[in-house]
Each structure stands twice: as C-alpha cells, then as structure tokens.
Write an enzyme that holds these catalytic residues in place. Sequence first.
Site, PDB file in Angstrom:
ATOM      1  N   LYS A   1       5.832   4.552 -65.378  1.00  0.00           N
ATOM      2  CA  LYS A   1       4.511   4.589 -64.743  1.00  0.00           C
ATOM      3  C   LYS A   1       4.378   3.461 -63.726  1.00  0.00           C
ATOM      4  O   LYS A   1       5.037   2.418 -63.805  1.00  0.00           O
ATOM      5  CB  LYS A   1       3.399   4.503 -65.796  1.00  0.00           C
ATOM      6  CG  LYS A   1       3.095   3.104 -66.349  1.00  0.00           C
ATOM      7  CD  LYS A   1       1.970   2.434 -65.604  1.00  0.00           C
ATOM      8  CE  LYS A   1       1.607   1.054 -66.108  1.00  0.00           C
ATOM      9  NZ  LYS A   1       2.612   0.048 -66.243  1.00  0.00           N
TER      10      LYS A   1
ATOM     11  N   ALA B   1       9.559  -4.827 -66.333  1.00  0.00           N
ATOM     12  CA  ALA B   1       9.114  -4.877 -64.943  1.00  0.00           C
ATOM     13  C   ALA B   1       7.721  -4.283 -64.758  1.00  0.00           C
ATOM     14  O   ALA B   1       7.272  -4.088 -63.632  1.00  0.00           O
ATOM     15  CB  ALA B   1      10.112  -4.136 -64.050  1.00  0.00           C
TER      16      ALA B   1
ATOM     17  N   GLY C   1       6.426   0.651 -67.535  1.00  0.00           N
ATOM     18  CA  GLY C   1       6.235   1.543 -68.667  1.00  0.00           C
ATOM     19  C   GLY C   1       7.512   1.967 -69.378  1.00  0.00           C
ATOM     20  O   GLY C   1       7.560   3.036 -69.984  1.00  0.00           O
ATOM     21  N   SER C   2       8.539   1.107 -69.346  1.00  0.00           N
ATOM     22  CA  SER C   2       9.818   1.496 -69.968  1.00  0.00           C
ATOM     23  C   SER C   2       9.675   1.650 -71.475  1.00  0.00           C
ATOM     24  O   SER C   2      10.247   2.578 -72.070  1.00  0.00           O
ATOM     25  CB  SER C   2      10.908   0.473 -69.629  1.00  0.00           C
ATOM     26  OG  SER C   2      10.564  -0.823 -70.088  1.00  0.00           O
ATOM     27  N   SER C   3       8.923   0.771 -72.126  1.00  0.00           N
ATOM     28  CA  SER C   3       8.779   0.876 -73.582  1.00  0.00           C
ATOM     29  C   SER C   3       7.960   2.106 -73.962  1.00  0.00           C
ATOM     30  O   SER C   3       8.227   2.768 -74.972  1.00  0.00           O
ATOM     31  CB  SER C   3       8.128  -0.385 -74.158  1.00  0.00           C
ATOM     32  OG  SER C   3       6.769  -0.482 -73.777  1.00  0.00           O
TER      33      SER C   3
ATOM     34  N   GLU D   1       4.116   2.136 -79.385  1.00  0.00           N
ATOM     35  CA  GLU D   1       3.673   1.058 -78.492  1.00  0.00           C
ATOM     36  C   GLU D   1       2.999  -0.072 -79.268  1.00  0.00           C
ATOM     37  O   GLU D   1       3.141  -1.241 -78.923  1.00  0.00           O
ATOM     38  CB  GLU D   1       2.717   1.619 -77.436  1.00  0.00           C
ATOM     39  CG  GLU D   1       3.402   2.328 -76.290  1.00  0.00           C
ATOM     40  CD  GLU D   1       4.025   1.339 -75.328  1.00  0.00           C
ATOM     41  OE1 GLU D   1       3.381   0.967 -74.332  1.00  0.00           O
ATOM     42  OE2 GLU D   1       5.160   0.912 -75.580  1.00  0.00           O
TER      43      GLU D   1
ATOM     44  N   ASP E   1       0.042   3.564 -70.619  1.00  0.00           N
ATOM     45  CA  ASP E   1       1.451   3.819 -70.336  1.00  0.00           C
ATOM     46  C   ASP E   1       1.974   5.034 -71.103  1.00  0.00           C
ATOM     47  O   ASP E   1       2.675   5.892 -70.538  1.00  0.00           O
ATOM     48  CB  ASP E   1       2.298   2.589 -70.684  1.00  0.00           C
ATOM     49  CG  ASP E   1       2.086   1.438 -69.712  1.00  0.00           C
ATOM     50  OD1 ASP E   1       1.105   1.494 -68.938  1.00  0.00           O
ATOM     51  OD2 ASP E   1       2.880   0.491 -69.725  1.00  0.00           O
TER      52      ASP E   1
END
Length: 397
Positions: free
Chosen positions: A13, A141, A144-146, A193, A204
């Site tokens: 995202k 970064a 929204g990788s997690s 999350e 996210d």
Amino acid sequence: MQVRNCLVSAPGKAILHGEHAVVHGKAALAVSLNLRTYLRLNATFNGKVCINLPNMDTFLCWDLSELKQLVTCSGEKKEEGQRLDAEFVKRLRDFLGATDGSLNSSNTAILAFLYIYLSLFGSGELPSLTVTVWSELPPGAGLGSSAAYSVCLAAALLCASGTITSPLKEWEHTARWCQEDLELINSWAFQGELMIHGNPSGVDNAVGTWGGMLRFLAGKIIPLSRVPLLRILLTNTKVPRSTKVLVARVKDRINKFPSIMIPVLDSVDAISCTCEKVLTDMTCEPITGEHYNILEELIDINQHHLNVMGVGNPALDTLCRVTLAKGLHSKLTGAGGGGCGITLLRPETDSLIVQSTVQDLRDCSFDCWETSIGGPGVQQHSLVSVKEEVLEVLNSY
C-alpha cells in the site's frame, strides 16, 4: 487432517494523500501498490509444519506434537473478531524464546503465522504443511509489507482449513473471494497485524484485502468501488525515520501555530476529497490530459503542505527536484522524514524519460521501481499466472 495446496498474493500500500492530517481527523486516501507478497502453501505428509521466509533468511520447522502442546487446553476454536488471547500470545512468545518481551521482525512474522495457524486448526487435528512467502515489497519502508504478509497468511490458512472455499476454477488463472470471505480474511489479517505491530490502524490490511483505493476517515475505512490504474515510480530514499517521532513533530507544530497549521490540515483534507472526485470521474468518462494536470497539481500542493508540517527531508527534496527536471511530479508517501516517495506517470510519458529518471534516482543512491497503484487486492493464483522469477523462489523450498 489433509489440506489443499494453494498460491495467493496480496498487494502493498501507499498513501496517495492525507498523511499526518488523518491523525487529526482528516481524510486520507490509501491505494494498493502493485508490488505484491506471494505465499505458497503445500500439504505435506512428514508430520511437520514448516515456514520459509527467504526475504528474512528465516526457515523453521516444528513437529506437530510440539505445536499441539501450545494449543489452549479448552481446545475451542478462536473467532477472528475476538481480541488477542493474551495468555496464548505469551505461550507463543515463550515458545519462540522471547522471554524478555523483545522480538525482531522475523520472530514477529513467525508469531503471526503460529497464532493464525493454531487458532484455525487448534480445535482438531493439526495438518502437516509447508508455507513459503516471498515479497517484492521492501520491509520497513511504510509500504504495508507486514500487512500483505498477514493477508496472505489469513487467506491461505482460511482456505486450507475449509473455513472459506477456493474461488479458483479449473479454467481460471486468478480469482478473488466474495465480499463475505474477504471480510473474514481481513479480520484474521488484522489479528496478524496486531501480533506484528501491536496497535495497527487496520488500513494496511484493508488495502491488502480489497485493493484499489480506500478512504480512511475518523477510524472508518471505506473501500471505493472503482478507481483507475495509475502508473507511478516508487522511490525508496533509504533514509530511516521514526513514524512516532514525526507524528509528534506535526502535533507540536499544530499546538504551537494552530492558526497556521489547522488551515493546512483543512487544505490537505480538501486535496484528498478533490483527488477522490477526479479519480472517480476518470472511471466514468474519457480520461483526458486535464485529469492528469489536476492530479499533478494536487501532488505538488500536498508535498508543500507536508514540508510545512515539518516531515520533509533533503532526500525527498532531491527526489522532487530530479523528477521535476523531467517534467514529473512527486510527493512523499507515508510518514515522511525519508522513507518513500511516489511519482505520477502519464499514459503518454515516453519510456526513455522513465528509464532516464529511474537511473537518475538510482544515481542518488535511491531504490526506484516503475509500478502501478489501484490494482486488485488478495487473489488466488494458478501456477501459470505467477511471474517465472516468483515461482522459481517459491518452488525452491
């Protein structure tokens, strides 16, 4: 218990408009980023549960007997809407050796996996399986990788448990779940999350689930039904920053100069609303150069506002200057103070301009990719629908 193999992906995202203003009750627009996380779940017959996270250089296996001991004594299946079971979380943390309360990013990812896996399967026979996850998203970064990871976990494990059915037909390459199933996926992804971040907003994982664009206002998340797919450059300045520090900085500036800063927040809110209207118009009428003119102006105005809020950075200034020299318009995305920026590309933007801009940004020691925003949320894939390089990684474990 035997489970079915499946392959799923979810997008990252980006915040298009509304960073920081959203903390103070204004609207923000979050969009899906067409850099995706992929998860392959394979049924096995070796009495083990294995998880492979090559991005994190993490590869773990457990005997089913080990994991069965972690399940709550009552054996009741947890519901996705409930709060995290604190006792169960503690048991998992102890199992992972985090007795001092600290976990690194690899361990929090494992914690989320174990929590969802054991919550869904713990009331019955635990299945033997291997999960492999690989992501195109850079970690840490603000992209929204997690959440993409948590959405993939939720979708794959819900499918494997039979809680939701596979949407993929034999003749299809990709498929999406129905609204009811997506809501369930999103609820379990939010649980993941919570395990990873402690106090997430839910934005996210909602973007990872539904894709497209979402409006976030006063804690309410509203998916927008139709948005155009927009080409962008995504640039990671690789300058580390603390979201907590930046949020506090903006709050301090608002308290110090309320008569100046409150109109700035109102203006950012108006930018989000105007952008949403333009993007909606672009799905209902022929797209013109004027649509892109407005989007570019909104990007420039918002970037100036973010600098006024105090969340700019010399690296982000460099990004804006380098792209503007090519006639392109950029803004930070996320917390600012470094991190990432997005650059809008028009449909007619020449490929040579794009290539030279990417090279110029890389010469500044930034990472830069051409991608798009507004694409689909979580999907199930057939093997032929996934890029060869992704499949190669997933098949390596």
